[in-house]
Design a protein around this motif. Structure first.
Motif, PDB file in Angstrom:
ATOM      1  N   UNK A 265      16.230  -3.038  -2.774  1.00  0.00           N
ATOM      2  CA  UNK A 265      16.965  -3.673  -1.670  1.00  0.00           C
ATOM      3  C   UNK A 265      17.355  -5.099  -2.052  1.00  0.00           C
ATOM      4  N   UNK A 266      18.640  -5.383  -1.952  1.00  0.00           N
ATOM      5  CA  UNK A 266      19.096  -6.745  -2.234  1.00  0.00           C
ATOM      6  C   UNK A 266      19.759  -7.295  -0.977  1.00  0.00           C
ATOM      7  N   UNK A 267      19.448  -8.519  -0.663  1.00  0.00           N
ATOM      8  CA  UNK A 267      19.981  -9.104   0.565  1.00  0.00           C
ATOM      9  C   UNK A 267      21.183  -9.980   0.244  1.00  0.00           C
TER      10      UNK A 267
ATOM     11  N   UNK B 186      -7.732  -8.915   0.764  1.00  0.00           N
ATOM     12  CA  UNK B 186      -9.109  -8.406   0.851  1.00  0.00           C
ATOM     13  C   UNK B 186      -9.418  -7.773   2.197  1.00  0.00           C
ATOM     14  N   UNK B 187      -8.615  -8.069   3.204  1.00  0.00           N
ATOM     15  CA  UNK B 187      -8.808  -7.411   4.503  1.00  0.00           C
ATOM     16  C   UNK B 187      -8.308  -5.974   4.470  1.00  0.00           C
ATOM     17  N   UNK B 188      -7.574  -5.632   3.407  1.00  0.00           N
ATOM     18  CA  UNK B 188      -7.052  -4.266   3.330  1.00  0.00           C
ATOM     19  C   UNK B 188      -5.892  -4.023   4.279  1.00  0.00           C
ATOM     20  N   UNK B 189      -5.106  -5.072   4.554  1.00  0.00           N
ATOM     21  CA  UNK B 189      -3.973  -4.878   5.472  1.00  0.00           C
ATOM     22  C   UNK B 189      -2.831  -4.176   4.741  1.00  0.00           C
ATOM     23  N   UNK B 190      -1.822  -3.768   5.517  1.00  0.00           N
ATOM     24  CA  UNK B 190      -0.739  -2.971   4.957  1.00  0.00           C
ATOM     25  C   UNK B 190       0.192  -3.792   4.069  1.00  0.00           C
ATOM     26  N   UNK B 191       0.418  -5.028   4.452  1.00  0.00           N
ATOM     27  CA  UNK B 191       1.452  -5.790   3.754  1.00  0.00           C
ATOM     28  C   UNK B 191       1.070  -7.265   3.669  1.00  0.00           C
ATOM     29  N   UNK B 192       1.148  -7.805   2.451  1.00  0.00           N
ATOM     30  CA  UNK B 192       0.951  -9.244   2.264  1.00  0.00           C
ATOM     31  C   UNK B 192       2.037  -9.732   1.313  1.00  0.00           C
TER      32      UNK B 192
ATOM     33  N   UNK C  96      10.837  -9.983   4.730  1.00  0.00           N
ATOM     34  CA  UNK C  96      10.730  -9.746   6.175  1.00  0.00           C
ATOM     35  C   UNK C  96      11.278  -8.364   6.538  1.00  0.00           C
ATOM     36  N   UNK C  97      12.392  -8.029   5.921  1.00  0.00           N
ATOM     37  CA  UNK C  97      13.003  -6.736   6.260  1.00  0.00           C
ATOM     38  C   UNK C  97      12.128  -5.585   5.787  1.00  0.00           C
ATOM     39  N   UNK C  98      11.532  -5.763   4.615  1.00  0.00           N
ATOM     40  CA  UNK C  98      10.639  -4.707   4.133  1.00  0.00           C
ATOM     41  C   UNK C  98       9.428  -4.602   5.059  1.00  0.00           C
ATOM     42  N   UNK C  99       8.867  -5.757   5.384  1.00  0.00           N
ATOM     43  CA  UNK C  99       7.690  -5.761   6.264  1.00  0.00           C
ATOM     44  C   UNK C  99       8.017  -5.098   7.601  1.00  0.00           C
TER      45      UNK C  99
ATOM     46  N   UNK D 217       4.817   3.936 -12.694  1.00  0.00           N
ATOM     47  CA  UNK D 217       5.824   3.190 -11.939  1.00  0.00           C
ATOM     48  C   UNK D 217       5.905   3.564 -10.470  1.00  0.00           C
ATOM     49  N   UNK D 218       4.847   4.173  -9.938  1.00  0.00           N
ATOM     50  CA  UNK D 218       4.904   4.491  -8.506  1.00  0.00           C
ATOM     51  C   UNK D 218       5.092   3.223  -7.681  1.00  0.00           C
ATOM     52  N   UNK D 219       4.522   2.151  -8.203  1.00  0.00           N
ATOM     53  CA  UNK D 219       4.636   0.871  -7.506  1.00  0.00           C
ATOM     54  C   UNK D 219       6.077   0.532  -7.195  1.00  0.00           C
ATOM     55  N   UNK D 220       6.924   0.619  -8.218  1.00  0.00           N
ATOM     56  CA  UNK D 220       8.331   0.285  -8.007  1.00  0.00           C
ATOM     57  C   UNK D 220       8.953   1.192  -6.958  1.00  0.00           C
ATOM     58  N   UNK D 221       8.528   2.453  -6.970  1.00  0.00           N
ATOM     59  CA  UNK D 221       9.093   3.381  -5.974  1.00  0.00           C
ATOM     60  C   UNK D 221       8.726   2.959  -4.555  1.00  0.00           C
ATOM     61  N   UNK D 222       7.487   2.521  -4.418  1.00  0.00           N
ATOM     62  CA  UNK D 222       7.050   2.080  -3.091  1.00  0.00           C
ATOM     63  C   UNK D 222       7.967   0.980  -2.588  1.00  0.00           C
ATOM     64  N   UNK D 223       8.283   0.041  -3.461  1.00  0.00           N
ATOM     65  CA  UNK D 223       9.102  -1.088  -3.042  1.00  0.00           C
ATOM     66  C   UNK D 223      10.540  -0.662  -2.778  1.00  0.00           C
ATOM     67  N   UNK D 224      11.040   0.233  -3.676  1.00  0.00           N
ATOM     68  CA  UNK D 224      12.438   0.630  -3.491  1.00  0.00           C
ATOM     69  C   UNK D 224      12.640   1.450  -2.222  1.00  0.00           C
ATOM     70  N   UNK D 225      11.607   2.199  -1.863  1.00  0.00           N
ATOM     71  CA  UNK D 225      11.735   3.066  -0.680  1.00  0.00           C
ATOM     72  C   UNK D 225      11.904   2.243   0.591  1.00  0.00           C
ATOM     73  N   UNK D 226      11.506   0.994   0.540  1.00  0.00           N
ATOM     74  CA  UNK D 226      11.557   0.190   1.781  1.00  0.00           C
ATOM     75  C   UNK D 226      12.771  -0.728   1.799  1.00  0.00           C
TER      76      UNK D 226
END
Ligand SMILES: Cc1ncc(C[n+]2csc(CCOP(=O)(O)OP(=O)(O)O)c2C)c(N)n1
Ligand code: SF4
Lengths: 406, 314
Positions: free
Chosen positions: B1-3, B168-174, B189-192, B305-314
């Protein structure tokens, strides 16, 4: 309507359920804890369609229900003692915002030392905040007041939050028969929530940013006016509830054997019952007292007190709290109310820190005051102590214990 | 995602009558919040500069619905507000906008509670590294060496790492962000906003008043904080960590701008500019910061590279 054996705390929980509260948040503290436990159970079992926020402190509990109420939902919290002190900042913020909200305060002494037993120091500490403050004498009244609290708080003439006070253990943990009304009856009595404003994307409002000092002054002034208006609303609500359930308590105050009395005992909370027993006993001795039980501390029922005190020889005020360096809080207000009346007045500090006050203790203080008034004609004693009986009977013991801190 | 910032809505979100100082990073940040999230937002603001910036009631210079709340209770009030909207069947972004004091000091207990409960809110810490509203006193997020009105000879302790504590709190997004990189902040912000649960964004907000720099330099100082390696930009989503693209090159110490370039713009560091041992302490802090980043990367990057997929999906 089913009559159930309920503790005061469970009576609160049932009232909250019947009032269709949407958001609950509270933090455990004895003797409040069983309220939040019961509400959790009701919500998890689907008996109450509400969200419960299990916060990490009382400061957060009140902030959470305040946030919910600001967004337009009926919300409820409950606490005691140190929990109430810990949330004190938010107590003020909520009232100043004029957002309707209800909180149960299960009264308890304040430490040190740690002490979970009843007195009224915690609830009396909230007198200046802008919350309507009621005190129940028994469990049925706890349930009735809690339902009424939503109606009073959400009345457009009022729009102030309300505390329902019930005494720790004496009511909170003692079971008594309570008539639990049907949902339809409560729905008829309690209209859908009303509030002065809602914070949401649609309303695009801001609450609480800086205002000019004169505007802020007017906000305070209008709160005081709303408190005055609340007196009328409280009376109306009491009468209407009476019509629906047969239970009407007299509104701001309840008077017991006042009409033909020579003296009045002014008191609030569950120990009023013991004062009434003392009054019955003194009648046999020919000493005629009545009990004026304050069901509301804020708004202060000045007019009612003045009317009931008129023509009496003396008014004896029992406080279960003290303003250190000053007087019992009820006494101060009674004294202001009766200024210039030439009615004898005495303030008695008793029952602090959970020390039990029995009917015979009440009778002793009442007898002493009556005979002094009869003897002198006029008495004004703002602060008399009814120490625990063993220290009254043996003052030497006071010095023994006091050695620890002197 | 590019803004593409130019294509985002930019209605008058920050209006005349607001009470911010010139060059204020908080108004910059607030504008980006609205550009990213649109109108379906309610802000919860505890005591701090942003409670004053709104201007004088009954008007407001900030075009958001706002619930102002006592200093320590932002995360709790937001939790309740969100619960109410949910009960009413409304899908609203409830966003906390709190200073570093309201986040890392007095409001920390409420923040930790809300994070642990995984409340469905977005919490933004607008970090200007001191209590600015009360006149530049140190907070636990003031960095080592910085002058404040309660640390006249420079603060002796390092900055508390709040985003790492939130991971360390194990929250969904930081995420960390800087007002010097608006597109990156808006993207985050948009991803969050597409994730459910507790989301935390730590926004670096250099304050010309408290940091003692020219009000025209806010964005520049905010960029230098990233370029010197002092403030790495990253995102953590549900167990996956990545450095933000614009900050990746600063992983290499050779590519970093010397920290003195950053320090010398700011009067709060004036007293230590000619003390190499003090500068060394700050450099050590940067090294330790990156050691932690590498550890986070190693721990939270998945094979394939699952990490990158997670980010791209959002
Ligand atoms: C309980 C309480 N303590 C102290 C204050 C005074 N106070 C108001 S804002 C503030 C500092 C705010 O600092 P920060 O959260 O970093 O926000 P900033 O002003 O820097 O944006 C303080 C100490 C207060 N409002 N409430
Ligand atoms: S002191 Fe700093 S953060 Fe506060 S309003 Fe001024 S520029 Fe903004």
């Amino acid at each position: 309507m089913p009559v159930m054996g309920l503790t005061g705390n469970y009576a609160v929980a049932h009232a909250v359920r019947l009032s269709r509260v949407e958001v609950v948040s509270a933090y455990p503290i004895t003797p409040q804890t069983t309220i939040v436990e019961k509400l959790s159970e009701m919500i998890e079992k689907g008996e109450l369609n509400a969200r419960i926020i299990r916060v990490e402190s009382e400061h957060s509990a009140l902030a959470a229900v305040y946030g919910a109420a600001s967004a337009g939902s009926r919300a409820f919290t409950a606490t005691s003692s140190h929990g109430l002190l810990y949330m004190h900042e938010v107590v003020w913020w909520a009232a100043g915002s004029r957002v309707p909200l209800v909180m149960a305060v299960v009264t308890r002494a304040i430490g040190p030392p740690w002490n979970i037993h009843v007195d009224h120091q915690d609830i009396m500490d909230q007198r200046d905040t802008g919350w309507i403050i009621s005190m129940a004498q028994e469990n049925q009244e706890v349930l009735d007041l809690t339902i009424q609290a939503f109606r009073i708080s959400e009345d457009p003439r009022v729009y102030l939050p309300m505390i329902v006070g019930l005494d720790g253990f004496i009511l909170s943990h003692t079971r008594a028969p309570v008539d639990v009304p049907e949902q339809e009856l409560v729905d008829e009595f309690l209209p859908p929530r009303r509030q002065p404003y809602v914070i949401s994307p649609e309303t695009n409002l801001v609450m609480g940013n800086i205002a000019p000092d004169d505007v802020h002054f007017l906000m305070r002034y209008s709160m005081a006016e709303a408190m005055e208006a609340a007196k009328r609303v409280i009376e109306e609500v009491d009468r209407e509830w009476g019509k629906l359930t047969g239970r009407s308590y007299g509104g701001l105050v309840e008077c017991y054997r006042c009409e033909d009395a020579d003296y009045l005992a002014v008191i609030t909370g569950s120990w009023s019952g013991d004062a009434k027993v003392a009054v019955d006993k003194l009648r046999e001795e020919g000493i005629r007292y009545g009990v004026l039980r304050l069901r509301f501390i804020r708004p202060w029922p000045a007019e009612k007190i003045a009317v009931h005190a008129e023509g009496k020889k003396g008014v004896l005020v029992f406080d279960r709290a003290i303003s250190m360096g000053g007087y019992g809080p009820l006494f101060s207000d009674v004294s202001a109310t009766l200024y210039g009346s030439r009615i004898s007045l005495e303030g008695v500090i008793a029952g602090l820190t959970g020390v039990d006050v029995k009917p015979r203790d009440f009778a002793e203080a009442m007898r002493r005051f009556a005979s002094e008034v009869d003897e002198k004609g006029f008495v004004y004693k703002p602060r008399e102590w009814l120490l625990p009986r063993k220290y009254r009977e043996n003052p030497e013991k006071i010095r023994e214990v006091a050695r620890i801190w002197s | 995602m590019v803004v593409n910032i130019r294509k985002l809505p930019d209605k008058p979100y920050i209006m005349p009558g607001n009470a911010a100082c010139p060059g204020c990073p908080e108004t910059m940040g607030l504008r980006y919040v609205k550009m990213a999230l649109g109108d379906n937002v309610v802000l919860v603001i505890p005591a701090g500069c942003s409670s004053v910036i709104q201007g004088i009631a009954p008007r407001s210079g900030i075009n958001f619905p706002i619930l102002n709340i006592v200093f320590a209770a932002a995360a709790s009030a937001a939790s309740g507000m969100k619960a109410a909207f949910e009960q009413q069947g409304k899908d609203v972004h409830v966003v906390v906008w709190a200073g570093d004091g309201g986040t890392g000091d007095i409001g920390f207990q409420a923040l930790s509670g809300a994070a642990e409960r995984d409340e469905d809110i977005i919490y933004i810490c607008v970090d200007n590294e001191a209590y600015m509203n009360t006149g530049i006193q140190r907070s636990s997020l003031t960095p080592y060496g910085a002058w404040t009105t309660t640390t006249w000879t420079g603060k002796k302790e390092h900055k508390k790492n709040v985003p790492a504590i939130l991971i360390s709190h194990g929250v969904k997004y930081v995420a960390t962000a800087s007002v010097g990189y608006p597109a990156d902040f808006i993207e985050k912000l948009q991803r969050a906003s597409k994730i459910r649960g507790f989301r935390y964004i730590h926004l670096l907000a250099p304050c010309p008043i408290g940091w003692r720099f020219d009000p025209g330099l806010t964005a520049k100082v905010a960029q230098l904080a990233v370029q010197t390696g002092l403030f790495p930009l990253y995102e953590y989503i549900n167990g996956v960590f990545r450095l933000s693209p614009i900050a990746r090159r600063y992983k290499d110490p050779k590519k970093r701008v010397p920290v003195t370039e950053y320090l010398k713009l700011q009067g709060r560091y004036k007293h230590l500019l000619n003390k190499p041992e003090e500068i060394r302490k700050i450099e050590e802090y940067i090294e330790n910061t990156w050691r932690l980043i590498e550890a986070l990367e190693k721990t939270f990057t998945e094979e394939g590279g699952r990490g990158e997929q997670v980010f791209r999906a959002l």
